[in-house]
Scaffold this active site. Structure first.
Site, PDB file in Angstrom:
ATOM      1  N   ASP A   1      73.670   8.023   9.802  1.00 33.79           N
ATOM      2  CA  ASP A   1      72.366   8.436  10.341  1.00 33.79           C
ATOM      3  C   ASP A   1      71.956   9.767  10.443  1.00 33.79           C
ATOM      4  O   ASP A   1      72.376  10.585  10.973  1.00 33.79           O
ATOM      5  CB  ASP A   1      72.367   7.765  11.878  1.00 33.79           C
ATOM      6  CG  ASP A   1      71.090   8.237  12.543  1.00 33.79           C
ATOM      7  OD1 ASP A   1      70.188   8.799  11.949  1.00 33.79           O
ATOM      8  OD2 ASP A   1      70.849   7.494  13.631  1.00 33.79           O
TER       9      ASP A   1
ATOM     10  N   PHE B   1      73.276   8.551  19.407  1.00 32.86           N
ATOM     11  CA  PHE B   1      71.981   8.229  19.838  1.00 32.86           C
ATOM     12  C   PHE B   1      71.281   7.984  18.481  1.00 32.86           C
ATOM     13  O   PHE B   1      71.231   8.638  17.226  1.00 32.86           O
ATOM     14  CB  PHE B   1      71.192   9.490  20.289  1.00 32.86           C
ATOM     15  CG  PHE B   1      69.602   8.900  20.411  1.00 32.86           C
ATOM     16  CD1 PHE B   1      69.413   8.528  21.691  1.00 32.86           C
ATOM     17  CD2 PHE B   1      68.663   9.114  19.505  1.00 32.86           C
ATOM     18  CE1 PHE B   1      68.113   8.056  21.885  1.00 32.86           C
ATOM     19  CE2 PHE B   1      67.315   8.651  19.811  1.00 32.86           C
ATOM     20  CZ  PHE B   1      67.032   8.244  20.963  1.00 32.86           C
TER      21      PHE B   1
ATOM     22  N   LYS C   1      62.015  10.971  10.588  1.00 31.59           N
ATOM     23  CA  LYS C   1      61.468  12.276  11.270  1.00 31.59           C
ATOM     24  C   LYS C   1      60.825  13.145  10.062  1.00 31.59           C
ATOM     25  O   LYS C   1      59.460  12.946  10.076  1.00 31.59           O
ATOM     26  CB  LYS C   1      62.590  12.851  12.154  1.00 31.59           C
ATOM     27  CG  LYS C   1      63.209  12.242  13.156  1.00 31.59           C
ATOM     28  CD  LYS C   1      63.982  12.936  14.336  1.00 31.59           C
ATOM     29  CE  LYS C   1      64.336  12.083  15.363  1.00 31.59           C
ATOM     30  NZ  LYS C   1      63.164  11.630  16.383  1.00 31.59           N
TER      31      LYS C   1
END
Length: 409
Positions: free
Chosen positions: A225, A140, A254
């Site tokens: 990532d 993801f 984030k």
């Protein structure tokens, strides 16, 4: 207005692309949230790692207020007095040479893809349009059409094609499969060190080290990532530090926004970042003074308050306590630092039902694919709060699956 009123309004005017739990949050502080009726909840989600510093951390809020009193957005058409120090700090923490700021995690990943492709054409010599990037099954990396095009989750892809070519998928955690997939046209390997949305899937020990060696042998970029796993979530500043390696490119986001703003970045070696020149890539809001001030305060707070070390210590407690829960519906407990997933048998205990039962008891989590309950609290959480959350989780399991009552080992 009551919770039902707020929910009805959002359902009436909003797109139905989320299935939130039926709680309407109005205020947060530290590891806690309050709903519009004033009920307090312990946050064991941390907004998918975006609130690693806790809700409304005073130092980060103060930095935002101070910058808001000066200037917010000027665009990258000009220099600002805030951006350089933020970039320097993030480069120093990651060990990489240069940083390209963006806003969302998906933007950072798109930037990494563009950098890898252009590097492969200009530096490695792969013919234009022939570059391939190897990704992992279950990944993801965001929601853009390019990114969902190489997702293995059908619900992310259905109806959104046609998709961009140039991606090869191999099983996650299988370094041999990754090595076998490399060809003369391979530009990069792009993986999450731990797969978050797939259910906190942790690869075998040594996996990242093997990927590093594969890339070194084949002149391939290793791009990690760490949008969820980075900035202390796994007990190190970055998850790659657990294996003593360094990637060629890195995406972060984030927690970089300190729980206040969307802030992301792509970091890379100098020669990789050199493929960008004026006009080749950009973002109106990327690296704006407000975002830079908040992100720098977020980085300083992680270091000064030893939140990374706190994640490592309390993560051991969280994992040990969850592993000690005995229940017939539990299939697996896995994670690192303050990031643990409990996989359940959905026939016995659907993860959403367990999360709803936890919510009714004042603890917030969220399911993944109806099989995994996440535990990813703000890094400011206490040991007592972790103990309480696990007690609530056990009680919720007993409610949802009464024939398989939970008990501590």
């Amino acid at each position: 207005m009551s919770s039902s009123d707020f929910i009805a309004r959002e359902d009436r005017f909003g797109a139905r692309n989320y299935a939130p739990l039926p709680v309407v949050l109005a205020r947060g502080e530290g590891a806690y949230l309050w709903d519009v009726e004033g009920r307090r909840y312990l946050d064991m989600m941390g907004a998918y790692s975006a609130v690693s510093h806790g809700h409304m951390h005073p130092r980060i809020v103060a930095a935002a207020k101070a910058q808001l009193a000066r200037v917010g957005v000027v665009s990258r058409a000009y220099y600002s007095d805030r951006l350089g120090s933020f970039l320097e700090k993030l480069c120093a923490l990651s060990g990489l040479d240069r940083c390209l700021p963006m806003n969302t995690g998906a933007e950072a990943v798109e930037t990494a893809i563009k950098a890898a492709r252009r590097w492969s054409h200009r530096v490695k010599g792969i013919p234009e349009g022939k570059a391939e990037i190897i990704v992992a099954e279950g990944n993801f990396h965001g929601r853009t059409t390019t990114i969902v095009g190489f997702s293995s989750e059908p619900s992310y892809r259905e109806g959104f094609g046609p998709f961009a070519p140039g991606f090869v998928t191999v099983p996650f955690g299988d370094a041999a499969a990754m090595a076998a997939a490399v060809t003369a046209h391979t530009a990069a390997i792009l993986v999450e060190p731990i797969q978050g949305e797939a259910g906190i899937r942790v690869p075998p020990a040594g996996y990242l080290g093997e990927l590093r060696a594969i890339c070194d042998r084949n002149n391939v970029l290793l791009i990690l990532d760490e949008i969820q796993s980075g900035l202390g979530r796994t007990g190190r500043m970055f998850c790659f530090e657990h294996e003593g390696i360094r990637p060629d490119g890195l995406t972060v986001g984030k927690a970089l926004g300190g729980g206040l703003l969307p802030v992301s970045a792509f970091l890379a070696r100098a020669d990789v970042m050199a493929v960008f020149e004026p006009g080749s890539h950009g973002s109106t809001f990327g690296g704006n003074p407000l975002a830079a001030a908040v992100a720098e305060a977020a980085l300083d707070t992680l270091v000064d308050e030893a939140l990374v070390e706190r994640s490592a210590a309390l993560g051991e407690t969280l994992l040990a306590r969850l592993a000690a829960v005995r229940h017939g519906a539990i299939r697996d407990v896995r994670g690192k630092g303050l990031w643990v997933g409990v996989e359940l048998d959905p026939a016995q205990a659907p993860a959403r039902e367990v999360c709803l039962a936890m919510m009714r008891r004042g603890v917030l989590s969220k399911e993944t694919h109806e099989t995994v309950v996440r535990f990813a609290p703000p890094l400011v959480v206490t040991e007592a709060e972790i103990d309480h959350a696990i007690d609530v989780f056990q009680a919720a399991l007993s409610e949802v699956a009464p024939l398989h009552r939970a008990s501590a080992a």
